[in-house]
Design a protein around this motif. Structure first.
Motif, PDB file in Angstrom:
ATOM      1  N   PHE A   1       7.804 -17.629  -2.477  1.00 31.62           N
ATOM      2  CA  PHE A   1       7.053 -18.391  -1.479  1.00 31.62           C
ATOM      3  C   PHE A   1       7.738 -19.739  -1.274  1.00 31.62           C
ATOM      4  O   PHE A   1       8.083 -20.410  -2.236  1.00 31.62           O
ATOM      5  CB  PHE A   1       5.592 -18.543  -1.889  1.00 31.62           C
ATOM      6  CG  PHE A   1       4.874 -17.246  -1.690  1.00 31.62           C
ATOM      7  CD1 PHE A   1       4.300 -16.938  -0.463  1.00 31.62           C
ATOM      8  CD2 PHE A   1       4.856 -16.277  -2.683  1.00 31.62           C
ATOM      9  CE1 PHE A   1       3.699 -15.700  -0.244  1.00 31.62           C
ATOM     10  CE2 PHE A   1       4.255 -15.045  -2.480  1.00 31.62           C
ATOM     11  CZ  PHE A   1       3.672 -14.769  -1.257  1.00 31.62           C
TER      12      PHE A   1
ATOM     13  N   LEU B   1      -0.712  -7.349   6.625  1.00 31.15           N
ATOM     14  CA  LEU B   1      -0.165  -8.210   7.698  1.00 31.15           C
ATOM     15  C   LEU B   1      -0.639  -9.655   7.546  1.00 31.15           C
ATOM     16  O   LEU B   1      -0.917 -10.335   8.515  1.00 31.15           O
ATOM     17  CB  LEU B   1      -0.530  -7.655   9.086  1.00 31.15           C
ATOM     18  CG  LEU B   1       0.056  -6.284   9.425  1.00 31.15           C
ATOM     19  CD1 LEU B   1      -0.522  -5.758  10.738  1.00 31.15           C
ATOM     20  CD2 LEU B   1       1.582  -6.345   9.525  1.00 31.15           C
TER      21      LEU B   1
ATOM     22  N   ASN C   1       8.359  -4.458   0.485  1.00 33.39           N
ATOM     23  CA  ASN C   1       8.311  -4.095  -0.939  1.00 33.39           C
ATOM     24  C   ASN C   1       9.647  -4.366  -1.620  1.00 33.39           C
ATOM     25  O   ASN C   1      10.708  -4.175  -1.031  1.00 33.39           O
ATOM     26  CB  ASN C   1       7.933  -2.622  -1.092  1.00 33.39           C
ATOM     27  CG  ASN C   1       6.545  -2.342  -0.557  1.00 33.39           C
ATOM     28  OD1 ASN C   1       5.773  -3.276  -0.354  1.00 33.39           O
ATOM     29  ND2 ASN C   1       6.233  -1.086  -0.320  1.00 33.39           N
TER      30      ASN C   1
ATOM     31  N   PHE D   1      -1.210  -6.489  -3.596  1.00 33.51           N
ATOM     32  CA  PHE D   1      -1.386  -7.920  -3.889  1.00 33.51           C
ATOM     33  C   PHE D   1      -2.797  -8.414  -3.590  1.00 33.51           C
ATOM     34  O   PHE D   1      -3.378  -9.154  -4.354  1.00 33.51           O
ATOM     35  CB  PHE D   1      -0.376  -8.747  -3.067  1.00 33.51           C
ATOM     36  CG  PHE D   1       1.039  -8.477  -3.465  1.00 33.51           C
ATOM     37  CD1 PHE D   1       1.603  -9.115  -4.551  1.00 33.51           C
ATOM     38  CD2 PHE D   1       1.805  -7.544  -2.768  1.00 33.51           C
ATOM     39  CE1 PHE D   1       2.903  -8.847  -4.947  1.00 33.51           C
ATOM     40  CE2 PHE D   1       3.109  -7.270  -3.151  1.00 33.51           C
ATOM     41  CZ  PHE D   1       3.655  -7.922  -4.234  1.00 33.51           C
ATOM     42  N   ARG D   2      -3.345  -7.998  -2.436  1.00 35.40           N
ATOM     43  CA  ARG D   2      -4.580  -8.632  -1.972  1.00 35.40           C
ATOM     44  C   ARG D   2      -5.810  -7.731  -2.019  1.00 35.40           C
ATOM     45  O   ARG D   2      -6.888  -8.153  -1.638  1.00 35.40           O
ATOM     46  CB  ARG D   2      -4.385  -9.166  -0.537  1.00 35.40           C
ATOM     47  CG  ARG D   2      -3.434 -10.294  -0.518  1.00 35.40           C
ATOM     48  CD  ARG D   2      -3.069 -10.818   0.829  1.00 35.40           C
ATOM     49  NE  ARG D   2      -1.989 -11.780   0.626  1.00 35.40           N
ATOM     50  CZ  ARG D   2      -0.723 -11.458   0.392  1.00 35.40           C
ATOM     51  NH1 ARG D   2      -0.349 -10.192   0.392  1.00 35.40           N
ATOM     52  NH2 ARG D   2       0.167 -12.390   0.167  1.00 35.40           N
TER      53      ARG D   2
ATOM     54  N   PRO E   1      -5.888   2.622   4.432  1.00 30.44           N
ATOM     55  CA  PRO E   1      -7.314   2.905   4.222  1.00 30.44           C
ATOM     56  C   PRO E   1      -8.191   1.696   4.543  1.00 30.44           C
ATOM     57  O   PRO E   1      -9.391   1.826   4.749  1.00 30.44           O
ATOM     58  CB  PRO E   1      -7.399   3.249   2.734  1.00 30.44           C
ATOM     59  CG  PRO E   1      -6.190   2.646   2.113  1.00 30.44           C
ATOM     60  CD  PRO E   1      -5.141   2.558   3.178  1.00 30.44           C
ATOM     61  N   GLY E   2      -7.598   0.517   4.592  1.00 29.97           N
ATOM     62  CA  GLY E   2      -8.339  -0.697   4.939  1.00 29.97           C
ATOM     63  C   GLY E   2      -8.176  -1.014   6.420  1.00 29.97           C
ATOM     64  O   GLY E   2      -7.900  -0.131   7.231  1.00 29.97           O
TER      65      GLY E   2
ATOM     66  N   ALA F   1      -1.391   6.272   2.143  1.00 23.52           N
ATOM     67  CA  ALA F   1      -0.078   6.580   2.722  1.00 23.52           C
ATOM     68  C   ALA F   1       0.257   8.073   2.703  1.00 23.52           C
ATOM     69  O   ALA F   1       0.732   8.617   3.699  1.00 23.52           O
ATOM     70  CB  ALA F   1       0.991   5.781   1.987  1.00 23.52           C
TER      71      ALA F   1
ATOM     72  N   TRP G   1      -2.451 -10.723  -6.973  1.00 27.49           N
ATOM     73  CA  TRP G   1      -2.724 -12.151  -6.753  1.00 27.49           C
ATOM     74  C   TRP G   1      -4.134 -12.559  -7.188  1.00 27.49           C
ATOM     75  O   TRP G   1      -4.514 -13.709  -7.072  1.00 27.49           O
ATOM     76  CB  TRP G   1      -2.440 -12.567  -5.313  1.00 27.49           C
ATOM     77  CG  TRP G   1      -1.002 -12.467  -4.879  1.00 27.49           C
ATOM     78  CD1 TRP G   1      -0.563 -12.219  -3.609  1.00 27.49           C
ATOM     79  CD2 TRP G   1       0.193 -12.634  -5.673  1.00 27.49           C
ATOM     80  NE1 TRP G   1       0.810 -12.202  -3.567  1.00 27.49           N
ATOM     81  CE2 TRP G   1       1.305 -12.450  -4.826  1.00 27.49           C
ATOM     82  CE3 TRP G   1       0.454 -12.895  -7.025  1.00 27.49           C
ATOM     83  CZ2 TRP G   1       2.628 -12.533  -5.261  1.00 27.49           C
ATOM     84  CZ3 TRP G   1       1.778 -12.958  -7.463  1.00 27.49           C
ATOM     85  CH2 TRP G   1       2.831 -12.790  -6.593  1.00 27.49           C
TER      86      TRP G   1
ATOM     87  N   GLY H   1       0.502   0.536   4.999  1.00 26.43           N
ATOM     88  CA  GLY H   1       0.112  -0.150   3.768  1.00 26.43           C
ATOM     89  C   GLY H   1       0.432  -1.620   3.694  1.00 26.43           C
ATOM     90  O   GLY H   1       0.868  -2.104   2.647  1.00 26.43           O
TER      91      GLY H   1
ATOM     92  N   GLY I   1       0.813  -1.221   0.000  1.00 26.04           N
ATOM     93  CA  GLY I   1       0.000   0.000   0.000  1.00 26.04           C
ATOM     94  C   GLY I   1       0.841   1.263   0.000  1.00 26.04           C
ATOM     95  O   GLY I   1       0.408   2.323  -0.481  1.00 26.04           O
TER      96      GLY I   1
HETATM   97  P1  OAD Z   1      -1.257  -6.609   0.525  1.00 22.80           P
HETATM   98  O1  OAD Z   1      -1.699  -6.447  -0.882  1.00 22.80           O
HETATM   99  O2  OAD Z   1      -1.536  -7.890   1.220  1.00 22.80           O
HETATM  100  O3  OAD Z   1      -1.878  -5.442   1.422  1.00 22.80           O
HETATM  101  C1  OAD Z   1      -1.863  -4.108   0.978  1.00 22.80           C
HETATM  102  C2  OAD Z   1      -2.371  -3.217   2.069  1.00 22.80           C
HETATM  103  O4  OAD Z   1      -2.228  -1.880   1.632  1.00 22.80           O
HETATM  104  C3  OAD Z   1      -3.838  -3.422   2.440  1.00 22.80           C
HETATM  105  O5  OAD Z   1      -3.979  -3.434   3.856  1.00 22.80           O
HETATM  106  C4  OAD Z   1      -4.526  -2.195   1.815  1.00 22.80           C
HETATM  107  O6  OAD Z   1      -5.660  -1.771   2.560  1.00 22.80           O
HETATM  108  C5  OAD Z   1      -3.408  -1.162   1.911  1.00 22.80           C
HETATM  109  N1  OAD Z   1      -3.481  -0.060   0.930  1.00 22.80           N
HETATM  110  C6  OAD Z   1      -4.007  -0.032  -0.312  1.00 22.80           C
HETATM  111  N2  OAD Z   1      -3.803   1.165  -0.884  1.00 22.80           N
HETATM  112  C7  OAD Z   1      -3.112   1.928   0.019  1.00 22.80           C
HETATM  113  C8  OAD Z   1      -2.579   3.249   0.007  1.00 22.80           C
HETATM  114  N3  OAD Z   1      -2.681   4.049  -1.055  1.00 22.80           N
HETATM  115  N4  OAD Z   1      -1.940   3.693   1.118  1.00 22.80           N
HETATM  116  C9  OAD Z   1      -1.792   2.885   2.216  1.00 22.80           C
HETATM  117  N5  OAD Z   1      -2.267   1.631   2.274  1.00 22.80           N
HETATM  118  C10 OAD Z   1      -2.907   1.142   1.185  1.00 22.80           C
HETATM  119  O7  OAD Z   1       0.330  -6.284   0.538  1.00 22.80           O
HETATM  120  P2  OAD Z   1       1.432  -6.627   1.634  1.00 22.80           P
HETATM  121  O8  OAD Z   1       0.875  -6.645   3.004  1.00 22.80           O
HETATM  122  O9  OAD Z   1       2.591  -5.763   1.366  1.00 22.80           O
HETATM  123  O10 OAD Z   1       5.398 -10.929  -0.958  1.00 22.80           O
HETATM  124  O11 OAD Z   1       1.796  -8.102   1.210  1.00 22.80           O
HETATM  125  C11 OAD Z   1       2.897  -8.739   1.795  1.00 22.80           C
HETATM  126  C12 OAD Z   1       3.579  -9.648   0.819  1.00 22.80           C
HETATM  127  O12 OAD Z   1       2.638 -10.442   0.107  1.00 22.80           O
HETATM  128  C13 OAD Z   1       4.307  -8.929  -0.296  1.00 22.80           C
HETATM  129  O13 OAD Z   1       5.592  -8.472   0.106  1.00 22.80           O
HETATM  130  C14 OAD Z   1       4.412  -9.972  -1.360  1.00 22.80           C
HETATM  131  C15 OAD Z   1       3.019 -10.531  -1.289  1.00 22.80           C
HETATM  132  O14 OAD Z   1       2.835 -11.811  -1.695  1.00 22.80           O
HETATM  133  C16 OAD Z   1       6.195 -11.516  -1.869  1.00 22.80           C
HETATM  134  O15 OAD Z   1       6.094 -11.336  -3.076  1.00 22.80           O
HETATM  135  C17 OAD Z   1       7.204 -12.440  -1.278  1.00 22.80           C
END
Ligand code: OAD
Length: 230
Positions: free
Chosen positions: A148, A175, A89, A23-24, A198-199, A216, A30, A172, A13
């Motif tokens: 993974f 977790l 990231n 990603f999610r 924001p989530g 952010a 994903w 962002g 995020g």
């Molecule tokens: P996620 O995609 O799981 O989560 C993204 C988070 O960012 C969510 O809580 C959203 O609500 C938030 N978000 C979205 N837009 C935003 C913004 N503009 N400002 C702030 N927050 C925002 O991503 P991660 O938690 O980073 O791993 O995912 C962790 C890992 O899963 C990544 O490093 C990657 C992925 O699979 C690998 O590739 C090894």
């Protein structure tokens, strides 16, 4: 007087406003790709071209992105605080924004490494990695990414850094991914924690946690006023 130590734990995020997909979230990466087909050692063994194409696309896009206000404000915190960024990231936007202490838990997109000697890591000047691109010992180069099923080498260092923190910013990240998300368990009790998202990341509300439910850049604008004024 020594500066207060802040650890910033960031996720996808953080870079969303720079144009990099999370990603999610809905429509996230994903949803479009099967993780095991593009981000796993088995995929690399079976279909290396597919894996390479996936990371080449991400790298190409990264060369066209810029840090956003959120990255820049985190870098500005260094004027007053001792700041350690720990990021999930693989982009280099924290560094390009001016942050000087950045630990990457999941690797770095602009780097590639040897498949026979993990210490041979190279910075890419261009976006495209090809089959046949070799390290100096003659083996194929692969993306410098933690896939993974692979060990998170930087985890031990990250635990030590977060244990030392006197304040933590979580920006962002959903977790959802371990072991990275497990870092939250090593934060000292009762220190201030600010969560910008924001989530609703998987955080149990406690007295010392302040949730800023914004993107952010806006969340950091709000927080910088608090942290730089007193
Ligand atoms: P996620 O995609 O799981 O989560 C993204 C988070 O960012 C969510 O809580 C959203 O609500 C938030 N978000 C979205 N837009 C935003 C913004 N503009 N400002 C702030 N927050 C925002 O991503 P991660 O938690 O980073 O791993 O995912 C962790 C890992 O899963 C990544 O490093 C990657 C992925 O699979 C690998 O590739 C090894």
């Amino acid at each position: 007087m020594s500066k207060t130590k802040i650890a910033v734990f960031s996720g996808a995020g953080m870079s969303q406003e720079s144009g990099i997909m999370t990603f999610r979230d809905m429509g996230g990466l994903w949803e479009q790709y099967d993780i095991t087909e593009v981000a796993s050692p088995i995929a690399w063994a079976n279909t290396p071209q597919l894996v390479m194409d996936f990371y080449n696309q991400r790298r190409k896009q990264l060369f066209e992105c810029e840090p956003n206000k959120g990255h820049l404000l985190i870098a500005q915190l260094e004027k007053k605080y001792d700041v350690q960024v720990i990021t999930q990231n693989v982009d280099d936007l924290h560094e390009r924004a001016g942050s000087t202490n950045v630990l990457h838990l999941h690797g770095e997109l602009k780097k590639v490494r040897s498949t026979i000697d993990t210490s041979l890591v190279y910075e890419m000047k261009d976006w495209e990695l090809k089959l046949g691109d070799l390290c100096e010992k003659g083996s194929q180069l692969r993306p410098h990414i933690v896939w993974f099923g692979e060990a998170v080498w930087a985890m031990h260092e990250a635990v030590e850094l977060i244990q030392e923190a006197e304040m933590v910013l979580v920006v962002g990240t959903s977790l959802n991914v371990y072991p990275a998300a497990g870092l939250m368990n090593y934060i000292k009790d009762t220190i201030p924690i600010y969560v910008i998202d924001p989530g609703s990341p998987a955080f149990t509300p406690q007295e010392n946690i302040t949730f800023i439910q914004k993107k952010a850049s806006h969340g950091m604008e709000e927080l910088i006023d608090i942290l730089m004024s007193n």
